[in-house]
Scaffold this active site. Structure first.
Site, PDB file in Angstrom:
ATOM      1  NE  ARG A 129       3.198   4.260  -7.235  1.00  0.00           N
ATOM      2  CZ  ARG A 129       1.957   3.780  -7.340  1.00  0.00           C
ATOM      3  NH1 ARG A 129       1.279   3.493  -6.245  1.00  0.00           N
ATOM      4  NH2 ARG A 129       1.409   3.584  -8.531  1.00  0.00           N
ATOM      5  CG  ASP A 140       3.981   5.015 -10.601  1.00  0.00           C
ATOM      6  OD1 ASP A 140       4.686   5.195  -9.580  1.00  0.00           O
ATOM      7  OD2 ASP A 140       3.076   4.163 -10.655  1.00  0.00           O
ATOM      8  CB  CYS A 174      -5.484   5.730  -1.398  1.00  0.00           C
ATOM      9  SG  CYS A 174      -4.815   6.177  -3.014  1.00  0.00           S
ATOM     10  CB  CYS A 211      -7.494   8.684  -4.481  1.00  0.00           C
ATOM     11  SG  CYS A 211      -7.210   8.788  -2.693  1.00  0.00           S
ATOM     12  N   GLY A 213       1.636  10.450  -3.815  1.00  0.00           N
ATOM     13  CA  GLY A 213       1.439  11.000  -5.144  1.00  0.00           C
ATOM     14  C   GLY A 213       2.169  10.226  -6.222  1.00  0.00           C
ATOM     15  NE  ARG A 214      -0.817   6.927 -10.068  1.00  0.00           N
ATOM     16  CZ  ARG A 214      -1.702   7.677 -10.721  1.00  0.00           C
ATOM     17  NH1 ARG A 214      -1.312   8.745 -11.371  1.00  0.00           N
ATOM     18  NH2 ARG A 214      -2.982   7.359 -10.727  1.00  0.00           N
ATOM     19  CG  HIS A 223      -1.957   1.107   1.140  1.00  0.00           C
ATOM     20  ND1 HIS A 223      -3.131   0.977   0.441  1.00  0.00           N
ATOM     21  CD2 HIS A 223      -1.957   2.367   1.647  1.00  0.00           C
ATOM     22  CE1 HIS A 223      -3.827   2.095   0.522  1.00  0.00           C
ATOM     23  NE2 HIS A 223      -3.129   2.960   1.243  1.00  0.00           N
ATOM     24  CB  SER A 224       1.519   3.770  -2.616  1.00  0.00           C
ATOM     25  OG  SER A 224       2.218   2.872  -3.449  1.00  0.00           O
TER      26      SER A 224
END
Length: 202
Positions: free
Chosen positions: A132, A130, A70, A68, A97-98, A54-55
């Site tokens: 990440r 992105d 999330c 979102c 925020g990615r 989980h980001s």
């Protein structure tokens, strides 16, 4: 396969009672200086653990933003792990925020109000779509004794990254959240431009 030998250091561990059930919080420090936490429910070492990467998303997870999905995904993952009887939720810091950070994400949100989608907004700011990666997640799983997972995710990149780093993904478990008027454009962008697997969208 990435060399992860020194990417994370286990720092501490404690019992963490939550609204979902009692978890074990295992704290790590990664090579980028981010403090990471694995929320572990039950016994996972040596199992094919139900797992969520989980980001972090302050606006969704903490402020309950409806722009979102999330926060809803995090809650659904926690419930799913408890229902399973064992599993891991990795809360990945440095992914806001990615990966562009909180303030840049807020600026990107402002640009979205002018008609850009999330991909276009990041690019307009001169930032990656992105940024990440999930190498640290793979090393944390390995430290927990988890070499195989059933991954709670709609994002194919998470599966691919774990596999590149030597974690066996036995199954992808969808984690589909009903859209609302605020987040439907965001979810459609994830599906159409980032290849997220979201078949439930109208």
């Amino acid at each position: 396969m990435t060399n992860l030998a020194s990417m994370v250091e286990r720092v501490t561990e404690t019992r963490l009672p939550t609204a979902y059930g009692p978890f074990r919080a295992v704290g790590y420090l990664d090579a980028h200086g981010h403090e990471q936490v694995a929320l572990v429910y039950g016994e996972v070492a040596g199992t094919t653990a139900l797992t969520r990467l989980h980001s972090e998303c302050l606006t969704g997870d903490v402020f309950a933003s409806t722009r979102c999905d999330c926060g809803d995904q995090f809650a659904a993952a926690m419930r799913a792990v408890v229902a399973e009887g064992a599993g891991v939720v990795l809360y990945l810091r440095g992914h806001e925020g990615r990966g562009i950070g909180l303030l840049a994400k807020l600026e990107a949100m402002r640009l979205q109000e002018g008609g850009l989608d999330t991909v276009e907004a990041n690019l307009a700011l001169g930032l990656p779509v992105d940024a990440r990666d999930y190498d640290v997640a793979a090393e944390i799983l390995r430290d927990l004794g988890v070499a195989e997972v059933r991954l709670l995710s709609n994002n194919p990149e998470k599966l691919d990254s774990l596999r590149r780093n030597g974690i066996v993904v036995k199954e992808r478990v969808p984690i589909l959240i009903a859209p609302n008027d605020d987040n439907l454009p965001y979810l459609r962008t994830k599906r159409e431009r980032l290849d997220h697997l979201l078949p439930h969208l109208a």
